[in-house]
Design a protein around this motif. Structure first.
Motif, PDB file in Angstrom:
ATOM      1  N   LEU A 226      -0.696   4.841   5.722  1.00 20.62           N
ATOM      2  CA  LEU A 226       0.357   4.395   4.800  1.00 20.62           C
ATOM      3  C   LEU A 226       0.479   5.294   3.574  1.00 20.62           C
ATOM      4  O   LEU A 226       1.384   5.093   2.758  1.00 20.62           O
ATOM      5  CB  LEU A 226       0.085   2.957   4.345  1.00 20.62           C
ATOM      6  CG  LEU A 226       0.263   1.859   5.387  1.00 20.62           C
ATOM      7  CD1 LEU A 226      -0.048   0.502   4.776  1.00 20.62           C
ATOM      8  CD2 LEU A 226       1.673   1.873   5.972  1.00 20.62           C
ATOM      9  N   VAL A 227      -0.412   6.264   3.418  1.00 25.58           N
ATOM     10  CA  VAL A 227      -0.356   7.154   2.255  1.00 25.58           C
ATOM     11  C   VAL A 227       0.987   7.888   2.168  1.00 25.58           C
ATOM     12  O   VAL A 227       1.583   7.961   1.082  1.00 25.58           O
ATOM     13  CB  VAL A 227      -1.535   8.143   2.275  1.00 25.58           C
ATOM     14  CG1 VAL A 227      -1.313   9.276   1.276  1.00 25.58           C
ATOM     15  CG2 VAL A 227      -2.831   7.410   1.948  1.00 25.58           C
ATOM     16  N   PRO A 228       1.529   8.447   3.268  1.00 29.10           N
ATOM     17  CA  PRO A 228       2.867   9.067   3.152  1.00 29.10           C
ATOM     18  C   PRO A 228       3.941   8.077   2.712  1.00 29.10           C
ATOM     19  O   PRO A 228       4.896   8.474   2.031  1.00 29.10           O
ATOM     20  CB  PRO A 228       3.130   9.578   4.580  1.00 29.10           C
ATOM     21  CG  PRO A 228       1.773   9.784   5.164  1.00 29.10           C
ATOM     22  CD  PRO A 228       0.944   8.685   4.603  1.00 29.10           C
ATOM     23  N   ALA A 229       3.799   6.802   3.079  1.00 29.76           N
ATOM     24  CA  ALA A 229       4.766   5.795   2.640  1.00 29.76           C
ATOM     25  C   ALA A 229       4.748   5.645   1.125  1.00 29.76           C
ATOM     26  O   ALA A 229       5.796   5.472   0.490  1.00 29.76           O
ATOM     27  CB  ALA A 229       4.467   4.453   3.314  1.00 29.76           C
ATOM     28  N   VAL A 230       3.568   5.714   0.522  1.00 30.52           N
ATOM     29  CA  VAL A 230       3.449   5.632  -0.934  1.00 30.52           C
ATOM     30  C   VAL A 230       4.183   6.802  -1.592  1.00 30.52           C
ATOM     31  O   VAL A 230       4.949   6.619  -2.551  1.00 30.52           O
ATOM     32  CB  VAL A 230       1.968   5.617  -1.363  1.00 30.52           C
ATOM     33  CG1 VAL A 230       1.836   5.735  -2.872  1.00 30.52           C
ATOM     34  CG2 VAL A 230       1.284   4.345  -0.874  1.00 30.52           C
ATOM     35  N   ALA A 231       3.963   8.004  -1.075  1.00 34.76           N
ATOM     36  CA  ALA A 231       4.632   9.186  -1.629  1.00 34.76           C
ATOM     37  C   ALA A 231       6.144   9.086  -1.482  1.00 34.76           C
ATOM     38  O   ALA A 231       6.903   9.418  -2.405  1.00 34.76           O
ATOM     39  CB  ALA A 231       4.109  10.448  -0.941  1.00 34.76           C
ATOM     40  N   LEU A 232       6.613   8.605  -0.330  1.00 35.26           N
ATOM     41  CA  LEU A 232       8.054   8.461  -0.105  1.00 35.26           C
ATOM     42  C   LEU A 232       8.664   7.418  -1.034  1.00 35.26           C
ATOM     43  O   LEU A 232       9.795   7.587  -1.513  1.00 35.26           O
ATOM     44  CB  LEU A 232       8.309   8.080   1.353  1.00 35.26           C
ATOM     45  CG  LEU A 232       8.097   9.192   2.381  1.00 35.26           C
ATOM     46  CD1 LEU A 232       8.143   8.630   3.796  1.00 35.26           C
ATOM     47  CD2 LEU A 232       9.157  10.284   2.215  1.00 35.26           C
ATOM     48  N   LEU A 233       7.936   6.345  -1.298  1.00 35.38           N
ATOM     49  CA  LEU A 233       8.452   5.314  -2.200  1.00 35.38           C
ATOM     50  C   LEU A 233       8.567   5.835  -3.625  1.00 35.38           C
ATOM     51  O   LEU A 233       9.522   5.501  -4.344  1.00 35.38           O
ATOM     52  CB  LEU A 233       7.548   4.080  -2.151  1.00 35.38           C
ATOM     53  CG  LEU A 233       7.699   3.206  -0.904  1.00 35.38           C
ATOM     54  CD1 LEU A 233       6.586   2.166  -0.843  1.00 35.38           C
ATOM     55  CD2 LEU A 233       9.059   2.515  -0.891  1.00 35.38           C
TER      56      LEU A 233
END
Length: 246
Positions: A152-159
């Motif tokens: 989920l780390v890429p999701a944090v960056a995208l958000l």
């Protein structure tokens, strides 16, 4: 106790400042202990932040490789990532409400997205756990959650990028980034599930249907998230333009 010089009896044998003499050292000791506890908490917080930042950069640049290397002891990093995903998702929708001057803000603009995003992540992780249990696979629950949160780390960056794009009024681009961030929840479900030896038994439901059920259940939660935010925004806009709205 009588005064040996014939005066009135002593009412404070220890002298007029005996109580203060005992209280002040106690207060100093208590203050020093509180300062030590506070310094220890600060030190631990700095250490956790430093460890998480290293984990975040590693998972951002190599998410799949980091997921395969992660250990159950790194569960805290994954839990922080899940929490950040829910909070940033809520902040994204809150930014929409603020930019469009939609009221009320906190309930439909922040609390509902926060709770529904957290529920979506929990359902995604929970259904993956249920699928593995039905497959009778032996696994460590802490490691499962650690792997799920790592992806989920890429999701944090995208958000984060989605919120910045929204602030800059890049509406279409920000929505695209939001959708991509939610897609990483489904990527996490499937990637983590296939880390384990599936379809080891011909009994029960086929593996494909188990994983599909996990994706559909998670997708329904995020569908409810979007629809509830849209409904709250429409209600707020209607009240703001209606001559009967207060």
């Amino acid at each position: 106790m009588n005064n040996p010089e014939g005066g009135a009896p002593f009412t404070n044998p220890g002298g007029p400042n005996s109580d203060n003499g005992q209280t002040q050292p106690q207060r100093r000791t208590s203050g020093q202990w509180d300062n030590l506890l506070q310094a220890e908490r600060v030190r631990q917080a700095k250490q956790v932040s430093k460890q998480y930042w290293g984990f975040f950069l590693s998972a951002l640049t190599r998410p799949y490789s980091t997921m395969k290397e992660v250990q159950a002891a790194q569960l805290l990093n994954s839990l922080i990532t899940m929490g950040l995903t829910a909070i940033l998702s809520a902040l994204y929708f809150l930014t929409w409400f603020i930019k469009w001057d939609i009221s009320p803000i906190i309930g439909p603009g922040f609390l509902k997205p926060l709770l529904l995003t957290a529920a979506g992540i929990a359902v995604g992780c929970g259904t993956t756990y249920a699928a593995l249990r039905l497959e009778k696979v032996s696994f460590d629950l802490k490691l499962l959650i650690a792997r799920f949160g790592t992806l989920l780390v890429p999701a944090v960056a995208l958000l984060v990028l989605a919120i910045l794009s929204l602030i800059l009024s890049l509406y279409s681009f920000s929505v695209t980034l939001l959708i991509l961030s939610f897609l990483f929840v489904f990527v996490s479900i499937n990637s983590v599930a296939f880390q384990y030896p599936l379809n080891t038994s011909n009994r029960g439901i086929d593996t494909l249907y188990l994983i599909a059920t996990a994706n559909v259940a998670t997708g329904y939660i995020f569908y409810k998230l979007v629809m509830s935010v849209l409904a709250g925004a429409a209600y707020g806009l209607f009240n703001s333009i209606s001559p009967f709205g207060l």
